[in-house]
Design an enzyme around this catalytic site. Structure first.
Site, PDB file in Angstrom:
ATOM      1  N   PRO A  32      34.273  20.474 126.775  1.00  0.00           N
ATOM      2  CA  PRO A  32      34.114  20.868 128.174  1.00  0.00           C
ATOM      3  C   PRO A  32      32.692  20.585 128.639  1.00  0.00           C
ATOM      4  CG  PRO A  32      35.104  22.630 126.877  1.00  0.00           C
ATOM      5  CD  PRO A  32      34.598  21.612 125.913  1.00  0.00           C
ATOM      6  N   MET A  33      32.560  19.915 129.782  1.00  0.00           N
ATOM      7  CA  MET A  33      31.240  19.660 130.357  1.00  0.00           C
ATOM      8  C   MET A  33      31.316  19.923 131.852  1.00  0.00           C
ATOM      9  SD  MET A  33      29.937  16.243 128.298  1.00  0.00           S
ATOM     10  CE  MET A  33      31.558  15.444 128.228  1.00  0.00           C
ATOM     11  N   CYS A 117      27.426  27.545 125.147  1.00  0.00           N
ATOM     12  CA  CYS A 117      26.624  27.095 126.291  1.00  0.00           C
ATOM     13  C   CYS A 117      25.174  27.558 126.145  1.00  0.00           C
ATOM     14  CB  CYS A 117      27.220  27.640 127.587  1.00  0.00           C
ATOM     15  SG  CYS A 117      26.320  27.092 129.057  1.00  0.00           S
ATOM     16  N   ASN A 221      30.713  18.893 116.043  1.00  0.00           N
ATOM     17  CA  ASN A 221      30.212  18.421 117.332  1.00  0.00           C
ATOM     18  C   ASN A 221      28.709  18.186 117.226  1.00  0.00           C
ATOM     19  OD1 ASN A 221      29.481  20.016 120.475  1.00  0.00           O
ATOM     20  ND2 ASN A 221      30.083  17.905 120.199  1.00  0.00           N
ATOM     21  N   GLY A 222      28.252  17.096 117.834  1.00  0.00           N
ATOM     22  CA  GLY A 222      26.820  16.814 117.870  1.00  0.00           C
ATOM     23  C   GLY A 222      26.474  15.433 117.360  1.00  0.00           C
ATOM     24  N   GLY A 245      31.060  15.198 123.216  1.00  0.00           N
ATOM     25  CA  GLY A 245      30.434  15.648 124.451  1.00  0.00           C
ATOM     26  C   GLY A 245      29.734  14.501 125.154  1.00  0.00           C
ATOM     27  N   ARG A 246      28.402  14.496 125.087  1.00  0.00           N
ATOM     28  CA  ARG A 246      27.620  13.505 125.852  1.00  0.00           C
ATOM     29  C   ARG A 246      27.946  12.061 125.477  1.00  0.00           C
ATOM     30  NH1 ARG A 246      21.868  14.726 124.409  1.00  0.00           N
ATOM     31  NH2 ARG A 246      22.862  15.426 122.481  1.00  0.00           N
TER      32      ARG A 246
END
Length: 392
Positions: A32-33, A117, A221-222, A245-246
């Site tokens: 989620p972003m 977050c 994640n990451g 994510g990004r």
């Protein structure tokens, strides 16, 4: 679009991800972003590859109050399955009410809870990645969500960070609490709150969590910028899947690369400028459709322009004009000015994207770190934490 196989032999045969009764054939999750993973972007990503595509984060209180923006956030395309939403809350009652509403009204097939977050407006009120420090509050929220979701056999997962900083790590304890509360999976971003998105993600911590929780799926994640990164993470940590994510900002085709790698195929998407231009325009059209407002849709596409053109030979003046584009007609004209014969630039496109920033002192409620249990004064202070629709 070039789907070259020359330089990228990495591949991995990973089994499907099981979340309760759900089977995710490609064990990849879109993180989620806020302002990014709306219905338009999710559709683009889904067209390239399989996985679990999660909505933007929405606050429990906004859902309970049925605010129009919160209802937009959890809306899905008719053909979007499984439907996945992420809820953020700092109060077990609100979270429980929100989950019950979602389940009773059949608005999702999967619910994720946000404990990762790092945004100051969230953490300074005790939410997001600050919350697992208070083990009683964390336990109450997770247990309540799982109990309410069980009414409709909807699996609940959590996404979290390592902790607040290196002296206040929470991920192992929080993972065990979540498992014992009945979650279907645990996702870990290998950074602390203090790191935000700076530095290098700690994949060793992800491996630690995987080892500590052998009886529940663990997702990593990451710093996954390519399919090869995802393969390396799985090999190094033993995780059951990855969270993106990004790395997919301006690159919805990354999900095609990931599916190929996880299915043991070496082909990768290598879009030239013409392919990128077509995708940007389609993204803009979908945003207009999503918001029902051309001006709003074009305001939303502006932030994506720099991500899409990272590493491509597009001049600064043209990029700047696209970052102020007012309507679809103007966007068409500007995209037509590109050198559409330019191919894929190679390594310039790969690697980190999105905001990395620098480590920042964690913004927390006064005295938050003094105890692992929530005090009465702190409980009162949490009342304002869910006033916004989205915490991002």
């Amino acid at each position: 679009m070039d789907t070259s196989t020359e330089k990228h032999p990495a591949r991995l045969d990973l089994p499907p991800l099981h979340l309760g009764d759900l089977t995710i054939d490609v064990p990849v999750v879109l993180a989620p972003m806020a302002g990014v993973t709306n219905k338009a972007f999710r559709r683009l990503c889904r067209e390239y590859g399989g996985g679990l595509y999660v909505t933007e984060m929405v606050t429990a209180r906004a859902l309970v109050e049925r605010r129009p923006e919160s209802m937009r956030i959890i809306d899905h395309d008719p053909d979007e399955t499984p439907r996945s939403i992420q809820i953020y809350g700092v109060d077990a009652v609100h979270v429980g009410q929100a989950v019950r509403m979602v389940v009773e009204e059949d608005r999702a097939d999967h619910i994720d809870l946000n404990f990762g977050c790092p945004v100051p407006k969230v953490t300074k009120r005790g939410g997001g990645s600050a919350l697992p420090w208070k083990t009683d509050l964390f336990t109450a929220i997770v247990r309540t969500a799982v109990e309410e979701a069980a009414r409709g056999d909807v699996p609940v997962t959590i996404k979290m960070r390592k902790g607040i900083d290196d002296e206040h790590l929470t991920f192992l304890e929080a993972g065990r609490i979540a498992r014992d509360s009945g979650v279907a999976a645990v996702s870990l971003h290998g950074r602390t709150l203090e790191q935000h998105y700076s530095g290098i993600a700690d994949w060793d911590a992800i491996a630690q969590l995987r080892e500590a929780l052998p009886d529940v799926p663990v997702l990593g994640n990451g710093d996954i910028w390519s399919a090869e990164d995802a393969v390396r993470m799985v090999e190094q940590t033993g995780v059951d899947g990855v969270v993106i994510g990004r790395g997919c900002q301006g690159r919805p085709w990354l999900f095609g690369d990931l599916q190929a790698a996880f299915e043991g195929r070496p082909d990768r998407f290598r879009p030239g400028v013409a392919d990128v231009a077509r995708t940007i325009y389609r993204h803009a059209e979908l945003l207009v459709e999503t918001f029902g407002d051309e001006a709003k849709g074009l305001r939303e596409i502006r932030k994506h322009v720099a991500w899409y053109f990272k590493g491509y030979p597009v001049g600064g003046a043209l990029r700047a004009r696209m970052a102020q584009v007012p309507d679809l007609a103007t966007l068409r004209e500007l995209l037509a000015e590109l050198d559409l014969d330019q191919g894929y630039p190679g390594d310039a496109v790969e690697g980190p994207r999105g905001r990395a920033g620098t480590p920042k002192r964690a913004q927390l409620p006064h005295g938050w770190l003094d105890s692992r249990e929530l005090g009465d004064a702190e409980r009162l202070g949490l009342v304002a934490a869910e006033l916004d629709v989205s915490g991002g």
